[in-house]
Design an enzyme around this catalytic site. Structure first.
Site, mmCIF file in Angstrom:
data_model
loop_
_atom_site.group_PDB
_atom_site.id
_atom_site.type_symbol
_atom_site.label_atom_id
_atom_site.label_comp_id
_atom_site.label_asym_id
_atom_site.label_seq_id
_atom_site.Cartn_x
_atom_site.Cartn_y
_atom_site.Cartn_z
ATOM 1 N N ARG A 51 0.822 -1.217 0.000
ATOM 2 C CA ARG A 51 0.000 0.000 0.000
ATOM 3 C C ARG A 51 0.857 1.268 0.000
ATOM 4 O O ARG A 51 0.430 2.290 -0.521
ATOM 5 C CB ARG A 51 -0.950 -0.001 1.183
ATOM 6 C CG ARG A 51 -2.178 -0.858 0.929
ATOM 7 C CD ARG A 51 -3.114 -0.826 2.100
ATOM 8 N NE ARG A 51 -4.444 -1.286 1.736
ATOM 9 C CZ ARG A 51 -5.437 -1.404 2.613
ATOM 10 N NH1 ARG A 51 -5.239 -1.096 3.883
ATOM 11 N NH2 ARG A 51 -6.620 -1.823 2.216
ATOM 12 N N LYS A 219 -15.296 -13.737 8.059
ATOM 13 C CA LYS A 219 -16.312 -12.682 8.178
ATOM 14 C C LYS A 219 -17.521 -12.913 7.281
ATOM 15 O O LYS A 219 -17.841 -12.099 6.415
ATOM 16 C CB LYS A 219 -15.695 -11.328 7.834
ATOM 17 C CG LYS A 219 -14.605 -10.879 8.780
ATOM 18 C CD LYS A 219 -14.295 -9.422 8.553
ATOM 19 C CE LYS A 219 -13.008 -9.021 9.229
ATOM 20 N NZ LYS A 219 -12.395 -7.847 8.656
ATOM 21 N N GLY A 367 -6.911 -7.100 1.036
ATOM 22 C CA GLY A 367 -5.527 -7.058 1.490
ATOM 23 C C GLY A 367 -4.848 -8.413 1.445
ATOM 24 O O GLY A 367 -3.814 -8.589 0.795
ATOM 25 N N GLY A 390 -12.483 -3.814 1.806
ATOM 26 C CA GLY A 390 -13.885 -3.405 1.895
ATOM 27 C C GLY A 390 -14.243 -2.398 0.800
ATOM 28 O O GLY A 390 -15.336 -2.446 0.231
HETATM 29 C C1 3PG Z 1 -8.818 -1.432 5.063
HETATM 30 O O1 3PG Z 1 -7.750 -2.032 5.237
HETATM 31 O O2 3PG Z 1 -9.883 -2.022 4.871
HETATM 32 C C2 3PG Z 1 -8.783 0.075 5.031
HETATM 33 O O3 3PG Z 1 -7.517 0.554 5.322
HETATM 34 C C3 3PG Z 1 -9.815 0.631 5.971
HETATM 35 O O4 3PG Z 1 -9.571 0.198 7.269
HETATM 36 P P1 3PG Z 1 -10.791 -0.228 8.193
HETATM 37 O O5 3PG Z 1 -11.356 -1.504 7.626
HETATM 38 O O6 3PG Z 1 -10.224 -0.411 9.568
HETATM 39 O O7 3PG Z 1 -11.801 0.900 8.135
HETATM 40 MG MG MG Z 2 -11.687 -2.785 6.030
#
Ligand code: 3PG
Ligand code: MG
Length: 409
Positions: A51, A219, A367, A390
């Site tokens: 990232r 999840k 990720g 997300g």
């Molecule tokens: C992620 O990794 O999904 C983004 O950086 C957002 O982070 P979060 O899911 O903690 O809001």
């Molecule tokens: Mg997230």
């Protein structure tokens, strides 16, 4: 199942990007990046810097044009306890950012926006870079707080959103209230966000069919909402990972010691009537003894007592690979097994390989999924590997983002 015309999507074509900025010399550019990188639980070391690397073209462009760059990001989900959160300070991120950029990155170490941060921003010269402390160390960040936003906004002459992974968070001040508070100053997209939007718009706006989705990961309840929206768009959905066991259990298959929460079962149940029509579940799985993960076996049907499902089996990999090869577009989110353990990575590797070697348009999001693809060495053979998790799911689904509404057209 209707296709979503490209024009109805957010379309980055309308949005201004950093390329539209004509005079950056001497400007203070406030840039929201998503440096929410995975960390080693013990040491807090960065385990994957993808990232950070993904935002470098934008940062480099700004610096080359004579701007001073003030970067800001969140890191993890701090609990508000300085001891528990010590690994979530931005120091290691700043160090890695500097190494990758090949120039020093200053980091303010008091509160996110306080006298030290303000002084550091004020003193910043063209070509210099400052990284603010973890935005989520201030609870006002996730409340879209206008005073917090106003204080941050005052640091910059220009606002850049290059944080694709966070674009779906519509209550994060740095994403929404900060650019709102900078109305009248240029507010543009960086190269990373522009490319992510363009690629996903292009693929999902008028997808080449058959359009196949592969969903894995954990999840279940989080993902079910997305699965519903996805089923309206895709021709077929293959399921693996932890969510597969929720579906299997909901179908009445004994999943042994595999943990499936009640809410996950409840989330899977309403989708069961799509199974075997639009949704395919694994036909075999690798399972391991819960108290001795080295004791494994492949089963078709019920999982024996004391064993838990850890990966899809070879028959499923072959079947899924065949589905991938006969599709025109494939989107994938979520590993299909516990891939961090090499013995349980074959399924995830098999999906990655089938996608990389297929003639299909291939898009990977999430990720962990992106990291897996990179670790297996297949990233350059995918059409697009998103930096979003997300955000990727929400954008594929066609959600409109409050963060993007703040960007100039
Ligand atoms: C992620 O990794 O999904 C983004 O950086 C957002 O982070 P979060 O899911 O903690 O809001
Ligand atoms: Mg997230």
């Amino acid at each position: 199942m209707g296709s979503d015309p490209l024009t109805s999507r957010c379309t980055v074509a309308k949005k201004k990007t950093i390329s539209d900025l004509t005079d950056l010399q001497g400007k203070k550019v406030l840039i929201r990046v998503d440096f929410n990188v995975p960390l080693d639980k013990q040491s807090g070391d960065i385990t994957n810097d993808r990232r950070i690397r993904a935002a470098l073209p934008t940062i480099q462009f700004l610096l080359d044009k004579g701007a001073a760059v003030i970067a800001m990001s969140h890191l993890g989900r701090p609990k508000g306890d300085p001891i528990a959160d010590k690994n979530l300070k931005m120091d290691k991120v700043a160090a890695r950012f500097g190494e990758l950029l090949d120039r020093p990155v200053k980091k303010s170490s008091d509160e996110v926006i306080g006298p030290e941060a303000r002084a550091a921003a004020l003193a910043l010269k063209p070509g210099e870079v400052l990284l603010l402390e973890n935005l989520r160390f201030d609870a006002r960040e996730q409340k879209n707080d206008p005073d917090f936003a106003h204080a941050i906004a005052a640091l910059g002459d220009v606002y850049v959103n290059d944080a694709f992974g966070t674009c779906h968070n519509d209550k994060d001040a740095s994403m929404v209230a900060v650019p709102a508070s900078m109305k009248g100053k240029p507010r543009v997209l960086g190269f990373l966000v522009a490319k992510e939007l363009e690629v996903i718009d292009g693929i999902m706006g008028n997808p080449k069919r058959p359009l196949l989705a592969v969903m894995g990961g954990a999840k279940v309840s989080d993902k079910v909402k997305f699965i519903n929206a996805l089923l309206a768009k895709v021709d077929h959905l293959l399921i693996g990972g932890k969510i597969a066991f929720a579906f299997l259990k909901a179908k009445g298959v004994d999943v042994g010691a595999t943990r499936v929460a009640d809410e996950e079962l409840a989330a899977a149940r309403p989708l069961l009537d799509r199974v075997d029509r639009q949704i395919t579940l694994p036909v075999d799985c690798l399972c391991a003894k819960s108290d001795d993960l080295n004791a494994t076996r492949v089963v078709e049907g019920p999982i024996p007592a004391g064993f838990e499902g850890v990966d899809i089996g070879a028959k499923t990999v072959a079947h899924y690979a065949n589905k991938i090869r006969t599709s025109a577009t494939v989107i994938w989110n979520g590993p299909v097994g516990w891939f961090e353990k090499p013995a349980f990575a074959k399924g995830t590797q098999g999906i990655a390989e089938a996608m990389a070697t297929s003639g299909a348009i291939t898009v990977v999001g999430g990720g962990e999924t992106a990291e897996a693809v990179e670790e297996f060495g297949y990233d350059s053979r995918m059409t697009h590997v998103s930096t979003g998790g997300g955000a990727f799911l929400a954008y594929v689904e066609g959600k409109k983002f409050a963060s993007l509404a703040q960007i100039d057209e």
